[in-house]
Write a protein that holds these residues in place. Structure first.
Motif, PDB file in Angstrom:
ATOM      1  N   THR A  20       0.852  -1.193   0.000  1.00 28.32           N
ATOM      2  CA  THR A  20       0.000   0.000   0.000  1.00 28.32           C
ATOM      3  C   THR A  20       0.883   1.237   0.000  1.00 28.32           C
ATOM      4  N   VAL A  21       0.394   2.291  -0.683  1.00 30.44           N
ATOM      5  CA  VAL A  21       1.129   3.542  -0.825  1.00 30.44           C
ATOM      6  C   VAL A  21       0.138   4.691  -0.643  1.00 30.44           C
ATOM      7  N   ASP A  22       0.524   5.725   0.143  1.00 23.24           N
ATOM      8  CA  ASP A  22      -0.375   6.872   0.311  1.00 23.24           C
ATOM      9  C   ASP A  22      -0.093   7.932  -0.751  1.00 23.24           C
ATOM     10  N   THR A  23      -0.900   8.987  -0.757  1.00 21.09           N
ATOM     11  CA  THR A  23      -0.760  10.009  -1.800  1.00 21.09           C
ATOM     12  C   THR A  23       0.495  10.850  -1.619  1.00 21.09           C
ATOM     13  N   ALA A  24       1.141  10.748  -0.457  1.00 20.23           N
ATOM     14  CA  ALA A  24       2.418  11.442  -0.261  1.00 20.23           C
ATOM     15  C   ALA A  24       3.579  10.642  -0.825  1.00 20.23           C
ATOM     16  N   GLY A  25       3.282   9.464  -1.352  1.00 16.47           N
ATOM     17  CA  GLY A  25       4.324   8.631  -1.930  1.00 16.47           C
ATOM     18  C   GLY A  25       5.018   7.734  -0.931  1.00 16.47           C
ATOM     19  N   GLN A  26       4.456   7.588   0.260  1.00 20.76           N
ATOM     20  CA  GLN A  26       5.044   6.736   1.276  1.00 20.76           C
ATOM     21  C   GLN A  26       4.481   5.326   1.178  1.00 20.76           C
ATOM     22  N   VAL A  27       5.390   4.332   1.157  1.00 20.29           N
ATOM     23  CA  VAL A  27       4.958   2.930   1.167  1.00 20.29           C
ATOM     24  C   VAL A  27       4.557   2.591   2.594  1.00 20.29           C
ATOM     25  N   THR A  56       3.929  -7.867   0.676  1.00 21.39           N
ATOM     26  CA  THR A  56       3.643  -8.992   1.571  1.00 21.39           C
ATOM     27  C   THR A  56       2.865 -10.041   0.793  1.00 21.39           C
ATOM     28  N   PRO A  57       3.244 -11.334   0.887  1.00 21.20           N
ATOM     29  CA  PRO A  57       2.489 -12.373   0.175  1.00 21.20           C
ATOM     30  C   PRO A  57       1.040 -12.429   0.670  1.00 21.20           C
ATOM     31  N   VAL A  58       0.109 -12.444  -0.254  1.00 26.42           N
ATOM     32  CA  VAL A  58      -1.305 -12.562   0.110  1.00 26.42           C
ATOM     33  C   VAL A  58      -1.924 -13.805  -0.538  1.00 26.42           C
ATOM     34  N   SER A  59      -1.076 -14.671  -1.071  1.00 26.80           N
ATOM     35  CA  SER A  59      -1.526 -15.993  -1.529  1.00 26.80           C
ATOM     36  C   SER A  59      -0.536 -17.008  -0.998  1.00 26.80           C
ATOM     37  N   ASP A  60      -1.050 -18.155  -0.655  1.00 24.62           N
ATOM     38  CA  ASP A  60      -0.169 -19.193  -0.111  1.00 24.62           C
ATOM     39  C   ASP A  60       0.015 -20.347  -1.084  1.00 24.62           C
ATOM     40  N   VAL A  61      -0.286 -20.106  -2.362  1.00 16.54           N
ATOM     41  CA  VAL A  61      -0.147 -21.150  -3.375  1.00 16.54           C
ATOM     42  C   VAL A  61       0.606 -20.574  -4.564  1.00 16.54           C
ATOM     43  N   ILE A  62       1.019 -21.450  -5.437  1.00 20.97           N
ATOM     44  CA  ILE A  62       1.697 -21.027  -6.659  1.00 20.97           C
ATOM     45  C   ILE A  62       0.680 -20.355  -7.563  1.00 20.97           C
ATOM     46  N   THR A  63       1.069 -19.216  -8.146  1.00 22.47           N
ATOM     47  CA  THR A  63       0.164 -18.473  -9.000  1.00 22.47           C
ATOM     48  C   THR A  63       0.751 -18.338 -10.390  1.00 22.47           C
ATOM     49  N   GLU A 107      -7.371 -23.160 -11.404  1.00 25.46           N
ATOM     50  CA  GLU A 107      -8.623 -22.570 -10.939  1.00 25.46           C
ATOM     51  C   GLU A 107      -8.389 -21.206 -10.283  1.00 25.46           C
ATOM     52  N   PRO A 108      -9.326 -20.290 -10.437  1.00 26.03           N
ATOM     53  CA  PRO A 108      -9.207 -18.987  -9.763  1.00 26.03           C
ATOM     54  C   PRO A 108      -9.512 -19.101  -8.272  1.00 26.03           C
ATOM     55  N   ASP A 109      -8.737 -18.402  -7.496  1.00 25.36           N
ATOM     56  CA  ASP A 109      -9.003 -18.250  -6.069  1.00 25.36           C
ATOM     57  C   ASP A 109      -9.193 -16.760  -5.762  1.00 25.36           C
ATOM     58  N   ALA A 110      -9.946 -16.472  -4.690  1.00 26.19           N
ATOM     59  CA  ALA A 110     -10.107 -15.092  -4.214  1.00 26.19           C
ATOM     60  C   ALA A 110     -10.012 -15.106  -2.705  1.00 26.19           C
ATOM     61  N   ARG A 111      -9.336 -14.115  -2.155  1.00 26.59           N
ATOM     62  CA  ARG A 111      -9.222 -14.033  -0.695  1.00 26.59           C
ATOM     63  C   ARG A 111      -8.955 -12.580  -0.300  1.00 26.59           C
ATOM     64  N   SER A 112      -9.384 -12.215   0.885  1.00 24.87           N
ATOM     65  CA  SER A 112      -9.132 -10.870   1.405  1.00 24.87           C
ATOM     66  C   SER A 112      -7.840 -10.870   2.201  1.00 24.87           C
ATOM     67  N   PHE A 113      -7.332  -9.679   2.451  1.00 23.78           N
ATOM     68  CA  PHE A 113      -6.149  -9.537   3.304  1.00 23.78           C
ATOM     69  C   PHE A 113      -6.255  -8.222   4.065  1.00 23.78           C
ATOM     70  N   ASP A 114      -5.583  -8.189   5.213  1.00 22.47           N
ATOM     71  CA  ASP A 114      -5.641  -7.027   6.093  1.00 22.47           C
ATOM     72  C   ASP A 114      -4.926  -5.847   5.459  1.00 22.47           C
ATOM     73  N   LEU A 115      -5.616  -4.672   5.441  1.00 21.69           N
ATOM     74  CA  LEU A 115      -5.068  -3.491   4.787  1.00 21.69           C
ATOM     75  C   LEU A 115      -3.812  -2.985   5.486  1.00 21.69           C
ATOM     76  N   GLU A 116      -3.721  -3.182   6.788  1.00 23.44           N
ATOM     77  CA  GLU A 116      -2.583  -2.661   7.547  1.00 23.44           C
ATOM     78  C   GLU A 116      -1.414  -3.631   7.586  1.00 23.44           C
ATOM     79  N   GLY A 134      -1.403  -6.965   5.899  1.00 24.22           N
ATOM     80  CA  GLY A 134      -1.300  -7.916   4.796  1.00 24.22           C
ATOM     81  C   GLY A 134      -1.681  -9.328   5.187  1.00 24.22           C
ATOM     82  N   ALA A 135      -2.092  -9.519   6.434  1.00 24.85           N
ATOM     83  CA  ALA A 135      -2.457 -10.873   6.870  1.00 24.85           C
ATOM     84  C   ALA A 135      -3.587 -11.405   6.005  1.00 24.85           C
TER      85      ALA A 135
END
Length: 734
Positions: free
Chosen positions: A427-434, A439-446, A474-483, A485-486
């Motif tokens: 994630t990056v804010d409008t000030a350009g700060q990361v 952070t990995p958000v998938s636990d499988v090979i993509t 097959e397609p997978d979908a999953r959410s992750f924590d914005l702060e 990445g969990a």
């Protein structure tokens, strides 16, 4: 006078009778007690004692005797020449007693007898000093004598009604005696008063102005003194202080005596037009040279400008009423806002006291066509700051996608992790700060370049990707924590587990997510586009009907409706189909198809504006890029070529709601990608600004998102043939 004569006669009688004996007793007698007794001789007498005897002389003892002798005053017998004789009862001190000279009591004998008020004997007198009169009456007012304590006494002439007479109280006529005497104008006696209105005053002068009492016909009369010079004083005419009396009283500014007690309000008249300047007001009790008593001159330096002048069209308030040119349509040279033909606020100028045409404003960087030239923010928009490197040199990072989470960009891409290809998020804010490092958000090979991300309202980001560990990808979908990445739980998808999946796209709706996927079915059936929908929490709510024989899907949400437009290559791949889906994935409208007259469609992208949409595709034969406007009625318009030798990628166009930003990756036949091209496109397909670029080595796979007041562009780029990294470039007006 009778008493005096009587007294003298009595004394003369005593002398004749008594001879030359004791002056108080007759001759031959002597005083005894309060009376007289014989001396020697014969006579009869009575005494106390025993026995009787005769002879001369005196005898002592008790008894009774008789003798004979000579008559005398005091013997108790009234003899010749005696007026009385009480014997031992004769007294010169007892009132009403026979006197020792055998005379009756009389006025002047020094004893106050019956009928007498006083008797001072020889001191009786009728002059002013005696207190007892010769008639043995006390000195009194009315006796005709001026006694001590009396001012006058005219006797019977005393009078309480005659002017100037002696009063019955033996005082001289005075003010207050009830009689108007000489020198008096009135005299009410006890009614004289110095504090009762209209009464005769105690000075026996009539009530008058100045006596300190407010009488009839008087407004005031100050006991402390009336004044014709003191402010607020009762005047000497017994009239209250008032305007016109020549004295400046409380509440008055002036009082020249003419009945006008306010200041003269004077205004400077510099131009001599007999009208003064209100800003130069002066107050005075007297006229001042160079001033007038009327203001209202709004320009005291111009003799033609005053309230009496006639208004003309000259941007001057000639008559000083209601502003300049008030009798005309508008003020010469003035301006006012107006609505332009392109919906902006322009300016009208008053010329000849009438409004001229509306002139659009100068172009501003605000994502609208301010100057009505059909172009939006021309030559004003460009890069905001430098590109931000999002990936961190893991290996070559590819296939970026981007979404806006309200206060930051969410970037996902494919990279290697421990020898396995996975999806990473940052994630990056409008000030350009990361804010969140990759952070990995998938636990499988993509599979590379097939990941997409979206943020549903009120939820964490969701990523969709190809699970390369399955037989049919097959397609997978999953959410992750914005702060942090969990990773959250994997969504259940209905894209079909038995066929290979490609080209995933995920779009947020107002209640959840809508995903599209290209699936390979068979050599005969070829491909179709599947639609799947989820709630914000990841619950699958079913998919819509698949689009048969379709490839390369892309989707875009309507910012003013709960719908998503899905675009795809159709049938022989020379046409692009469009379908409108609701939040549940069901088709609500099959739109027109866009035909590429230049041959097959190789790549496409779609964006949804406010009341319009824009389809962009690349011709595989010519490598030209065309845009297809979709008007407010969602009717496809003719394609417009906008660029050559460039390549469209999924999500490479986005809308601010007003116009569109299109980012194209450069392409050279048989060579490496070139720099990017950035274009502003109107809803009608017109290019609204100069063609700009992003300088980057081997610029590929750009994706664009609208971030509320700017665009965010993510892309992959490699420097000098090294690892490919993911960059974020913000675009808009700084």
């Amino acid at each position: 006078m009778i008493s005096v004569a009587f007294r003298l006669l009595s004394l003369f009688f005593l002398v004749l009778v008594g001879g030359c004996g004791d002056p108080d007793c007759p001759e031959g007698s002597r005083p005894k007690g309060d009376g007289c007794e014989p001396i020697g001789g014969e006579g009869e007498g009575e005494g106390e004692g025993e026995g009787e005897g005769e002879g001369e002389g005196e005898g002592e003892g008790e008894g009774e005797g008789e003798g004979e002798g000579e008559d005398f005053c005091g013997d108790g017998n009234v003899d010749d020449g005696e007026a009385c004789d009480d014997g031992a009862g004769n007294s010169d001190t007892e009132p009403n007693a026979c006197r020792r000279g055998c005379v009756l009591p009389f006025c002047g004998d020094g004893v106050v007898d019956q009928g007498e008020s006083c008797d001072d004997g020889d001191d009786n007198g009728d002059d002013g000093e005696a207190t007892c009169r010769t008639n043995c009456a006390l000195a009194s007012c009315g006796d005709g004598n001026v006694d001590v304590g009396e001012e006058c006494d005219a006797g019977e002439g005393n009078d309480d009604e005659t002017p100037n007479g002696c009063r019955t109280t033996c005082v001289n006529a005075f003010c207050g005696d009830g009689v108007v005497d000489t020198g008096e104008v009135c005299d009410g006696g006890a009614r004289n008063s110095d504090d009762q209105a209209n009464a005769c005053r105690t000075s026996c002068q009539p009530a008058s102005c100045g006596d300190g009492v407010t009488d009839n016909q008087e407004e005031c009369d100050d006991p402390e003194g009336n004044s014709d010079v003191l402010a607020d004083a009762c005047r000497t005419t017994c009239e209250a202080a008032s305007c016109g009396d020549g004295v400046v009283d409380t509440g008055e500014d002036c009082d020249p005596g003419n009945g006008d007690c306010g200041f003269l309000v004077l205004y400077t008249d510099a131009d001599g037009d007999t009208w003064g300047d209100d800003l130069t007001v002066t107050q005075s009790c007297d006229p001042i040279v160079g001033t007038v008593e009327r203001g209202g001159d709004c320009d005291d330096g111009a003799g033609t400008v005053n309230p009496g002048a006639t208004e003309v069209c000259n941007a001057i308030d000639d008559n000083c009423a209601n502003g300049p040119d008030d009798t005309f349509t508008c003020v010469e040279g003035s301006t006012r806002p107006c609505d332009t033909a392109c919906g902006t606020v322009g300016t009208q100028t008053c010329t000849g006291c009438d409004w001229a045409a509306c002139v659009p404003p100068a172009e501003a960087c605000n994502y609208i066509d301010d100057d009505c030239d059909g172009l939006v923010d021309e030559e004003l928009e460009g890069p905001i700051g430098d590109p931000v490197q999002v990936s961190n040199n893991l290996t070559s990072s590819l296939g970026p996608s981007v979404a806006w989470a309200g206060d930051r960009y969410v970037v996902v891409f494919w990279d290697e992790d421990g020898g396995e290809d996975k999806v990473f998020a940052a994630t990056v804010d409008t000030a350009g700060q990361v804010l969140l490092d990759p952070t990995p958000v998938s636990d499988v090979i993509t599979t590379a370049a097939d990941a997409d991300v979206a943020v549903a309202p009120g939820s964490d980001p969701t990523v969709i990707y190809i699970d390369a560990s399955t037989t049919n990808s097959e397609p997978d979908a999953r959410s992750f924590d914005l702060e942090t990445g969990a990773m959250g739980a994997v969504f259940e998808t209905n894209f079909g587990a038995s066929w290979d999946a490609y080209n995933l796209d995920l779009e947020a709706t107002d209640v959840g997510l809508l995903g599209v996927c290209e699936k390979y079915i068979s050599a005969q059936t070829r491909y179709n586009v599947a639609v799947d929908t989820y709630t914000a929490s990841g619950d699958n709510v079913g998919g819509g009907n698949d689009q048969q024989a379709a490839r390369s899907p892309d989707a875009a949400g309507d910012p003013e409706a709960d719908e998503v437009i899905v675009a795809f290559r159709d049938t022989d791949e020379t046409e692009v189909g469009l379908t409108r889906r609701n939040e549940n994935g069901s088709e609500t409208l099959a739109l027109d198809k866009a035909t590429n007259t230049g041959g097959r469609v190789s790549d496409l992208a779609v964006a949804h504006g406010t009341g319009s949409a824009l389809l962009v595709f690349t011709s595989s034969d010519t490598r030209n890029v065309s845009v297809v406007p979709v008007d407010p009625a969602l009717v496809v318009q003719p394609a417009v070529q906008v660029s050559g030798v460039h390549r469209v990628t999924r999500d490479s166009v986005a809308s601010s709601g007003v116009d569109y930003l299109l980012v194209l990756g450069g392409f050279q036949f048989g060579g490496d990608p070139t720099d990017a091209v950035v274009l502003r496109v109107s809803p009608t397909g017109a290019i609204t600004g100069a063609e700009l670029g992003i300088a980057a080595d081997r610029f590929t796979t750009p994706r664009v998102v609208w971030a509320g007041d700017r665009y965010g562009i993510v892309y992959s780029s490699s420097a000098g043939g090294g690892d490919t990294e993911i960059y974020l470039q913000q675009w808009g007006c700084e």
